[in-house]
Design an enzyme around this catalytic site. Structure first.
Site, short mmCIF file in Angstrom:
data_model
loop_
_atom_site.label_atom_id
_atom_site.label_comp_id
_atom_site.label_asym_id
_atom_site.label_seq_id
_atom_site.Cartn_x
_atom_site.Cartn_y
_atom_site.Cartn_z
N LYS A 117 -36.07 -58.82 -22.75
CA LYS A 117 -35.23 -58.10 -23.72
C LYS A 117 -33.83 -57.95 -23.14
O LYS A 117 -33.67 -57.73 -21.95
CB LYS A 117 -35.85 -56.72 -23.95
CG LYS A 117 -35.01 -55.76 -24.75
CD LYS A 117 -35.73 -54.43 -24.93
CE LYS A 117 -35.46 -53.48 -23.80
NZ LYS A 117 -36.04 -52.14 -24.00
N GLY A 122 -27.24 -19.06 -29.76
CA GLY A 122 -27.95 -20.21 -29.19
C GLY A 122 -28.61 -19.95 -27.86
O GLY A 122 -29.35 -20.78 -27.35
N GLU A 123 -28.36 -18.79 -27.25
CA GLU A 123 -29.00 -18.49 -25.96
C GLU A 123 -30.48 -18.22 -26.18
O GLU A 123 -30.89 -17.64 -27.19
CB GLU A 123 -28.33 -17.28 -25.30
CG GLU A 123 -26.95 -17.62 -24.78
CD GLU A 123 -26.23 -16.42 -24.19
OE1 GLU A 123 -26.82 -15.32 -24.13
OE2 GLU A 123 -25.05 -16.58 -23.81
C1 R5P Z 1 -37.29 -49.24 -22.46
O1 R5P Z 1 -37.07 -49.50 -21.30
C2 R5P Z 1 -38.39 -48.35 -22.91
O2 R5P Z 1 -39.58 -48.64 -22.24
C3 R5P Z 1 -38.59 -48.45 -24.40
O3 R5P Z 1 -39.00 -49.75 -24.72
C4 R5P Z 1 -37.34 -48.15 -25.16
O4 R5P Z 1 -36.60 -47.12 -24.57
C5 R5P Z 1 -37.69 -47.79 -26.59
O5 R5P Z 1 -36.52 -47.48 -27.28
P1 R5P Z 1 -36.32 -47.97 -28.78
O6 R5P Z 1 -37.61 -47.69 -29.49
O7 R5P Z 1 -35.17 -47.16 -29.28
O8 R5P Z 1 -36.00 -49.42 -28.73
#
Ligand code: R5P
Length: 325
Positions: free
Chosen positions: A201, A46-47
C-alpha cells in the site's frame, strides 16, 4: 472495630470512563464483579471531573476506557480517573485501553513530526498508572514507550475461532493489507494452514486517510481472501485492498479486524461490493447506525476479563496466547 483484612489480601477495583460503558459492564460480569460507581461529568467549559463513590484505598485498580471519538476527551477522562485513584491511595493502577490512543503516531515519518503514542504513554505514567493493558497495538514496540509492564493482548484467538467456523481453510489465502501487518498475517496463515499474500500500500504523506497504489505479492486468483488488519478507520485501506484482490481474480474477500473505528465513510465503503463480510471486535463502541448486515461484532470482554484476572492473581498473561505474539 471492623474486621481487619489479612495481610497481603488484595481487592480488585474496576472503574470505567464514559466512552464505552457496555464493555466495562461486560468485563465486570465476566469477572463476577461490579464497577465502582463513579461520578464523572463534564463542566460547561469542557473540563472533566471524576470521583469514585466508594473507597479505593489499597486496591488493585483497573481503569477501563475505550478511545473512540472524541478521543481526546476520553483520554483526558481516563487520565483524570488515574489521578483520582492515585490520590485516593489505590495500591496499583492499571490503565485498560483496548484501543491504544494515537497508536498510529508511533514514529517520525518526516522531520518535525510528534511521536504522539509516546506522549500518551508519558501522560499515563505522569497521571500515576503502574501498568497498561491493550489489545492489538498498531506496532508492538509501543510497549517500550511506557516504563512499566504493558500487557499486550491479541484478539486473534477470538477472530480466528469465528473464521474457522465460517470459512474453509483449504480455499483461503490470508492477506496482509500493508507491510506493517505482515508479521500478524503470517501468524494467521500458520494458524489456518493457508498461504499468505501481501499488498503493498502507498500513502501520500501529505494527504491524511488517502490510500493510493496497490501491488499484490502472492497468488490470490480463485481464492477466498481473508484480509486481516488491526483497525478499520475510514475503510479506505481495506476497501482498496479488497478491490485490488477482486481485480486480481479473488473469488471473494472477507475482512477480520480488531478495532472498528469506523470513521466516515467506512460504513458505506465496507458495503460497496468488493467485500463479502466483515468481522470485528467491540474494543470500541459500534452504534446501531454503524452496523450493517454483513458485519459481525465479537465480544472482547472475555479476553480482557481473563487478562485482568491473571494480572490481579499475578498469573501469566503470555500463556493465554499460545505463542501468538
Ligand atoms: C495502517 O497502517 C493500519 O493498520 C490501518 O490499515 C489503517 O490505519 C486503516 O485506516 P483507514 O481505514 O482509514 O484506511
Amino acid at each position: 472495630m471492623s474486621e481487619i483484612k489479612a495481610k497481603g489480601e488484595k481487592r480488585l477495583v474496576l472503574v470505567s470512563g464514559r466512552a464505552h460503558p457496555q464493555l466495562a459492564l461486560d468485563i465486570a460480569e465476566e469477572l463476577g464483579s461490579e464497577l465502582v460507581p463513579t461520578d464523572a461529568r463534564t463542566f460547561a467549559n469542557g473540563e472533566i471531573y471524576a470521583r469514585f463513590d466508594e473507597s479505593v484505598r489499597g486496591s488493585d485498580a483497573f481503569v477501563i476506557q475505550s478511545h473512540t471519538a472524541p478521543i481526546n476527551e476520553w483520554l483526558m477522562e481516563q487520565l483524570i480517573m488515574v489521578d483520582a485513584l492515585k490520590r485516593a491511595s489505590a495500591k496499583r493502577i492499571t490503565v485498560v485501553a483496548p484501543f491504544y490512543p494515537y497508536a498510529r503516531q508511533d514514529k517520525k515519518g518526516r522531520g518535525r513530526e510528534p511521536i504522539s503514542a509516546r506522549l500518551v504513554a508519558d501522560l499515563f505514567q505522569a497521571a500515576g498508572a503502574d501498568r497498561i493493558m491493550s489489545v492489538d497495538l498498531h506496532a508492538a514496540q509501543i510497549q517500550g514507550f511506557f516504563d512499566g509492564p504493558v500487557d499486550h493482548l491479541f484478539a486473534m484467538p477470538v477472530l480466528l475461532e469465528h473464521v474457522k467456523e465460517k470459512l474453509d481453510s483449504a480455499t483461503l489465502t490470508v492477506v496482509s493489507p500493508d507491510m506493517g501487518r505482515v508479521r500478524v498475517a503470517d501468524i494467521w496463515s500458520d494458524k489456518l494452514g493457508a498461504p499468505l499474500a501481501i499488498i503493498h500500500k502507498r500513502r501520500d504523506p501529505l494527504v491524511p486517510n488517502q490510500v493510493s497504489v496497490h501491488e499484490i505479492v502472492g497468488a490470490v486468483e480463485g481464492r477466498v481472501c481473508l484480509l486481516v488488519d488491526d483497525l478499520i478507520d475510514t475503510g479506505r485501506t481495506i476497501v482498496k485492498a479488497a478491490e485490488a484482490l477482486k481485480a486480481a481474480g479473488a473469488l471473494s474477500v472477507v475482512v477480520a479486524a480488531t478495532h472498528a473505528v469506523f470513521s466516515y465513510p467506512a460504513v458505506e465503503l465496507l458495503q460497496s461490493g468488493a467485500i463479502s463480510s466483515v468481522v470485528v471486535t467491540d474494543t470500541l463502541p459500534i452504534p446501531e447506525d454503524k452496523r450493517f448486515p454483513s458485519l459481525t461484532v465479537l465480544p472482547i470482554a472475555p479476553l480482557l476479563a481473563q487478562a485482568i484476572h491473571a494480572v490481579f492473581e499475578d498469573a501469566s498473561v503470555t500463556s493465554m496466547f499460545d505463542g501468538a505474539a
